[in-house]
Write an enzyme that holds these catalytic residues in place. Sequence first.
Site, PDB file in Angstrom:
ATOM      1  N   SER A   1     -13.204   1.210  10.434  1.00 27.69           N
ATOM      2  CA  SER A   1     -12.466   1.326   9.176  1.00 27.69           C
ATOM      3  C   SER A   1     -13.109   0.512   8.061  1.00 27.69           C
ATOM      4  O   SER A   1     -13.540  -0.632   8.261  1.00 27.69           O
ATOM      5  CB  SER A   1     -11.029   0.848   9.370  1.00 27.69           C
ATOM      6  OG  SER A   1     -10.353   0.872   8.127  1.00 27.69           O
ATOM      7  N   ALA A   2     -13.115   1.107   6.884  1.00 28.39           N
ATOM      8  CA  ALA A   2     -13.609   0.396   5.690  1.00 28.39           C
ATOM      9  C   ALA A   2     -12.715  -0.797   5.340  1.00 28.39           C
ATOM     10  O   ALA A   2     -13.105  -1.640   4.536  1.00 28.39           O
ATOM     11  CB  ALA A   2     -13.693   1.361   4.515  1.00 28.39           C
TER      12      ALA A   2
ATOM     13  N   VAL B   1      -5.435   0.131   3.092  1.00 28.64           N
ATOM     14  CA  VAL B   1      -5.589  -1.323   2.964  1.00 28.64           C
ATOM     15  C   VAL B   1      -6.791  -1.642   2.066  1.00 28.64           C
ATOM     16  O   VAL B   1      -6.692  -2.458   1.144  1.00 28.64           O
ATOM     17  CB  VAL B   1      -5.737  -1.978   4.352  1.00 28.64           C
ATOM     18  CG1 VAL B   1      -6.184  -3.434   4.227  1.00 28.64           C
ATOM     19  CG2 VAL B   1      -4.411  -1.895   5.119  1.00 28.64           C
TER      20      VAL B   1
ATOM     21  N   ASP C   1     -17.033   5.011  14.133  1.00 35.45           N
ATOM     22  CA  ASP C   1     -15.787   4.974  13.357  1.00 35.45           C
ATOM     23  C   ASP C   1     -15.265   3.539  13.263  1.00 35.45           C
ATOM     24  O   ASP C   1     -14.610   3.035  14.175  1.00 35.45           O
ATOM     25  CB  ASP C   1     -14.744   5.904  13.979  1.00 35.45           C
ATOM     26  CG  ASP C   1     -13.522   6.079  13.079  1.00 35.45           C
ATOM     27  OD1 ASP C   1     -13.399   5.330  12.084  1.00 35.45           O
ATOM     28  OD2 ASP C   1     -12.698   6.968  13.366  1.00 35.45           O
TER      29      ASP C   1
ATOM     30  N   GLU D   1       0.828  -1.214   0.000  1.00 35.28           N
ATOM     31  CA  GLU D   1       0.000   0.000   0.000  1.00 35.28           C
ATOM     32  C   GLU D   1       0.859   1.260   0.000  1.00 35.28           C
ATOM     33  O   GLU D   1       2.065   1.212   0.274  1.00 35.28           O
ATOM     34  CB  GLU D   1      -0.936   0.008   1.210  1.00 35.28           C
ATOM     35  CG  GLU D   1      -0.217   0.027   2.554  1.00 35.28           C
ATOM     36  CD  GLU D   1      -1.086   0.559   3.685  1.00 35.28           C
ATOM     37  OE1 GLU D   1      -1.596   1.689   3.581  1.00 35.28           O
ATOM     38  OE2 GLU D   1      -1.237  -0.150   4.705  1.00 35.28           O
TER      39      GLU D   1
ATOM     40  N   LYS E   1      -3.500  -2.116  15.879  1.00 33.96           N
ATOM     41  CA  LYS E   1      -2.928  -1.345  16.976  1.00 33.96           C
ATOM     42  C   LYS E   1      -3.877  -1.213  18.149  1.00 33.96           C
ATOM     43  O   LYS E   1      -5.082  -1.133  17.969  1.00 33.96           O
ATOM     44  CB  LYS E   1      -2.592   0.055  16.479  1.00 33.96           C
ATOM     45  CG  LYS E   1      -1.275   0.116  15.796  1.00 33.96           C
ATOM     46  CD  LYS E   1      -1.020   1.484  15.301  1.00 33.96           C
ATOM     47  CE  LYS E   1      -1.091   1.518  13.804  1.00 33.96           C
ATOM     48  NZ  LYS E   1      -2.117   0.791  13.173  1.00 33.96           N
TER      49      LYS E   1
ATOM     50  N   LYS F   1      -5.869  10.384   1.003  1.00 32.88           N
ATOM     51  CA  LYS F   1      -5.872   9.035   1.579  1.00 32.88           C
ATOM     52  C   LYS F   1      -7.125   8.342   1.061  1.00 32.88           C
ATOM     53  O   LYS F   1      -8.231   8.737   1.394  1.00 32.88           O
ATOM     54  CB  LYS F   1      -5.875   9.162   3.112  1.00 32.88           C
ATOM     55  CG  LYS F   1      -6.041   7.848   3.856  1.00 32.88           C
ATOM     56  CD  LYS F   1      -6.075   8.089   5.366  1.00 32.88           C
ATOM     57  CE  LYS F   1      -6.707   6.916   6.095  1.00 32.88           C
ATOM     58  NZ  LYS F   1      -6.935   7.174   7.517  1.00 32.88           N
TER      59      LYS F   1
END
Length: 304
Positions: free
Chosen positions: A140-141, A106, A138, A25, A159, A86
Amino acid sequence: MTLPLILSPEVAEARASGQPIVALESTIITHGMPFPQNVETARRVEAEIRAHGATPATIAILDRHIHVGLTEAELNALGQARNVAKLSRADLAACLATGGTGATTVAATMICAHLAGIKVFATGGIGGVHRGAETSFDISADLRELAETPVTVVAAGAKAILDLPKTLEYLETLGVPVIAFGQDDFPAFWSRSSGLKAPLRMDSARDIAAAHTMRARLGLPGGQLVANPIPVEAEIPRAGIMPQIEAALAESEAQGIAAKAVTPFLLQRIFELTEGRSLVSNIALVLNNARLGAAIARELATDA
Ligand code: PSU
Ligand code: MN
């Protein structure tokens, strides 16, 4: 309609001859690490993949095209560019259509890798369910992408800036296999253990490749998350990094950081608060993931 896809000569040749390829990426370069370590690391990761018998394919959006495999000059320019978008699933097409420069997360890297016929992708960490997601929403996709796009992603877990139990629950809901490599625990990026068990464990690249192929045979969409623990000598144990994580999270909340800005903000603050130690670990784990990614890609190329 042809795809707006440009393969580098090296990647085109590897693909034509069925040689193993590992996607990489670019958000880790533009939003995940500071210059010049970002460009140095990107080069070292590519070299590591070549040294382990596969071809690296770093992916970014430049000049209305998905570039799969970047030249030295392109990598260098990207690593220093400002105002790079991004890109995730939601904004990939818009960036291509309007001509911006974009770094792939990602999720977007998985989409582009799949379009280029690449089955394995190595990176540092994936996005996940953020702490407080029950109010912020929130998530992440990256997680939904793992459920949709048939690419095996090698990362060092997720993380502890994230809510790891919720991240694992959500992946289970989505039907994404989460495979810890060589241990029972789900790793937590800088730390080898999150204190949580991973749903699955495998001890060889061959098994991971076989599971990837089996999903396709069964007609199951989506990929796999391989959670590869950071090498022992590079680890920051959980207790050693938790204070900095908590401090960075508190600042992020106090400053009202939201949406796409959250992950880059936290990474940068933890880098500062650990006086660079987090970055040294980050580099070591990405190299480690590159080696495992190459081994899985070699197994998949043998099967094909
Ligand atoms: N974790 C890292 N380094 C990174 C990222 C995550 O340790 O660079 C990047 C990846 O590109 C990942 C993205 O896909 O952040 C997730 O962002 P978000 O949480 O906004 O979905
Ligand atoms: Mn988010």
